[in-house]
Write an enzyme that holds these catalytic residues in place. Structure first.
Site, PDB file in Angstrom:
ATOM      1  N   ASP A 149      77.722  84.034  60.892  1.00 11.01           N
ATOM      2  CA  ASP A 149      78.608  84.641  59.851  1.00 11.01           C
ATOM      3  C   ASP A 149      79.984  84.411  60.270  1.00 11.01           C
ATOM      4  OD1 ASP A 149      79.063  86.119  57.577  1.00 11.01           O
ATOM      5  OD2 ASP A 149      79.136  88.007  58.801  1.00 11.01           O
ATOM      6  N   ASN A 202      73.114  85.471  49.021  1.00 14.86           N
ATOM      7  CA  ASN A 202      74.247  84.600  48.895  1.00 14.86           C
ATOM      8  C   ASN A 202      74.426  83.900  47.385  1.00 14.86           C
ATOM      9  OD1 ASN A 202      74.206  83.694  52.268  1.00 14.86           O
ATOM     10  ND2 ASN A 202      75.253  85.175  51.163  1.00 14.86           N
TER      11      ASN A 202
HETATM   12  C1  IPE Z   1      74.465  86.755  56.534  1.00 13.86           C
HETATM   13  O1  IPE Z   1      75.841  86.723  56.210  1.00 13.86           O
HETATM   14  C2  IPE Z   1      73.838  85.494  55.989  1.00 13.86           C
HETATM   15  C3  IPE Z   1      74.033  84.219  56.494  1.00 13.86           C
HETATM   16  C4  IPE Z   1      74.773  84.199  57.731  1.00 13.86           C
HETATM   17  C5  IPE Z   1      73.817  82.886  55.946  1.00 13.86           C
HETATM   18  P1  IPE Z   1      76.430  87.335  54.891  1.00 13.86           P
HETATM   19  O2  IPE Z   1      78.046  87.535  54.929  1.00 13.86           O
HETATM   20  O3  IPE Z   1      75.847  86.571  53.805  1.00 13.86           O
HETATM   21  O4  IPE Z   1      76.014  88.800  54.749  1.00 13.86           O
HETATM   22  P2  IPE Z   1      76.593  90.052  54.412  1.00 13.86           P
HETATM   23  O5  IPE Z   1      77.224  89.852  53.086  1.00 13.86           O
HETATM   24  O6  IPE Z   1      77.690  90.290  55.465  1.00 13.86           O
HETATM   25  O7  IPE Z   1      75.642  91.422  54.488  1.00 13.86           O
HETATM   26  C1  IPE Z   2      78.324  82.981  56.715  1.00  8.97           C
HETATM   27  O1  IPE Z   2      79.941  83.020  56.450  1.00  8.97           O
HETATM   28  C2  IPE Z   2      77.740  81.864  56.193  1.00  8.97           C
HETATM   29  C3  IPE Z   2      77.166  81.972  54.686  1.00  8.97           C
HETATM   30  C4  IPE Z   2      76.781  83.241  54.363  1.00  8.97           C
HETATM   31  C5  IPE Z   2      76.804  80.681  54.057  1.00  8.97           C
HETATM   32  P1  IPE Z   2      80.584  83.958  55.219  1.00  8.97           P
HETATM   33  O2  IPE Z   2      80.481  83.081  54.211  1.00  8.97           O
HETATM   34  O3  IPE Z   2      79.570  85.026  54.968  1.00  8.97           O
HETATM   35  O4  IPE Z   2      81.794  84.145  55.948  1.00  8.97           O
HETATM   36  P2  IPE Z   2      82.659  85.431  55.653  1.00  8.97           P
HETATM   37  O5  IPE Z   2      81.780  86.488  56.516  1.00  8.97           O
HETATM   38  O6  IPE Z   2      82.983  85.778  54.669  1.00  8.97           O
HETATM   39  O7  IPE Z   2      83.605  85.247  56.466  1.00  8.97           O
HETATM   40 MG    MG Z   3      79.685  86.985  55.713  1.00 13.01          MG
END
Ligand code: IPE
Ligand code: IPE
Ligand code: MG
Length: 244
Positions: free
Chosen positions: A14, A62
């Site tokens: 993340d 996502n």
């Molecule tokens: C968790 O991160 C999913 C992945 C790392 C693929 P997200 O950014 O999608 O999760 P939330 O929105 O903080 O719960």
């Molecule tokens: C995690 O990074 C990767 C995926 C969920 C694909 P994020 O896209 O959630 O990045 P932040 O949390 O918005 O910074």
């Molecule tokens: Mg994230």
């Protein structure tokens, strides 16, 4: 001290979007940087002799992201595996995919399935990509398949226990992760490995995933070793109490 290396490490990668934003880049550029870091983390796990690495790359939640970001995330595996498959073959890396593949665009699904199939006989580290993965979806699809088999008289429900049900999950024969790491500062489970992480040590770091590296992974492993040593000592104390 317990110096054993966790056999299975799972990482919620993340913070890519915020990493990009902080540098005046797009979120997608953050995801690209994250993919580069992923390669370094695979190398680090090979060096540390971690046997299984699960990487949370796209969650079932996502899809609610802006369309161009979702499109980019669907394109990334195509690009990544096109580039990396020969190297993964050379290095004996076994790719697995956990998640709902049926719902993916054709090129994404094909790239993921091809990587899994082509590396299927490799005997080195298992790199398990959780893609279009949701922990609730994982359990539900398992239940649906069990019901289906029971209805077809292919299974006797009396046989069902935790070990057997595990075989119906996306992660199938993989053992549960001993250590689950989440980068990016949030302290949420975000629908990751709900069944499989029931006994896992959880490790959170504020570092955005593109900045995660071998040294920081080592810190997480050391913390795992420290905590499991404490468990061991507690158990030993407990055993000596009951034995008198
Ligand atoms: C968790 O991160 C999913 C992945 C790392 C693929 P997200 O950014 O999608 O999760 P939330 O929105 O903080 O719960
Ligand atoms: C995690 O990074 C990767 C995926 C969920 C694909 P994020 O896209 O959630 O990045 P932040 O949390 O918005 O910074
Ligand atoms: Mg994230």
């Amino acid at each position: 001290m317990n110096y054993s290396i966790p056999k299975h490490v799972a990482i919620m990668m993340d913070g890519n979007g915020r990493w990009g934003k902080k540098r005046g880049l797009t979120r997608s550029e953050g995801h690209y940087a994250g993919a580069k870091t992923m390669q370094k983390i695979i190398d680090a796990c090979i060096d540390f002799d971690v046997k299984i690495l699960t990487l949370y790359a796209f969650s079932s939640e996502n899809w609610s992201r802006p369309e161009d970001e979702v499109n980019y995330l669907m394109h990334l595996p195509v690009k990544f595996f096109n580039q990396k498959l020969p190297e993964f073959m050379r290095r004996n890396i076994n790719i697995r995919i956990s998640g709902n593949l049926a719902a993916l665009p054709d090129p994404t699904r094909e790239a993921l399935m091809k990587a899994e199939k082509k590396t299927g006989n490799n005997t080195g580290i298992i790199v398990n990509f959780a893609f279009n993965y949701g922990g609730r979806d994982d359990i539900l699809q398992g239940i649906r398949r069990v019901i289906h088999e029971v209805q077809n008289n292919d299974m006797n429900l009396d046989m069902m226990d935790e070990d057997l049900f595990q075989q119906y999950l996306y992660t199938k024969d993989l053992p549960d992760p001993e250590l689950v790491i989440r980068t990016g500062g949030e302290k949420r489970v975000s629908n990751f490995l709900l069944w499989q992480s029931s006994m896992s040590e959880l490790y959170f770091t504020d570092v955005f995933f593109p900045d995660f590296n071998k040294e920081l992974l080592y810190e997480a492993i050391k913390e795992y070793q420290r905590r499991t040593t404490l468990h061991l000592t507690e158990n030993q104390k407990w055993e000596s109490t009951i034995r008198g």
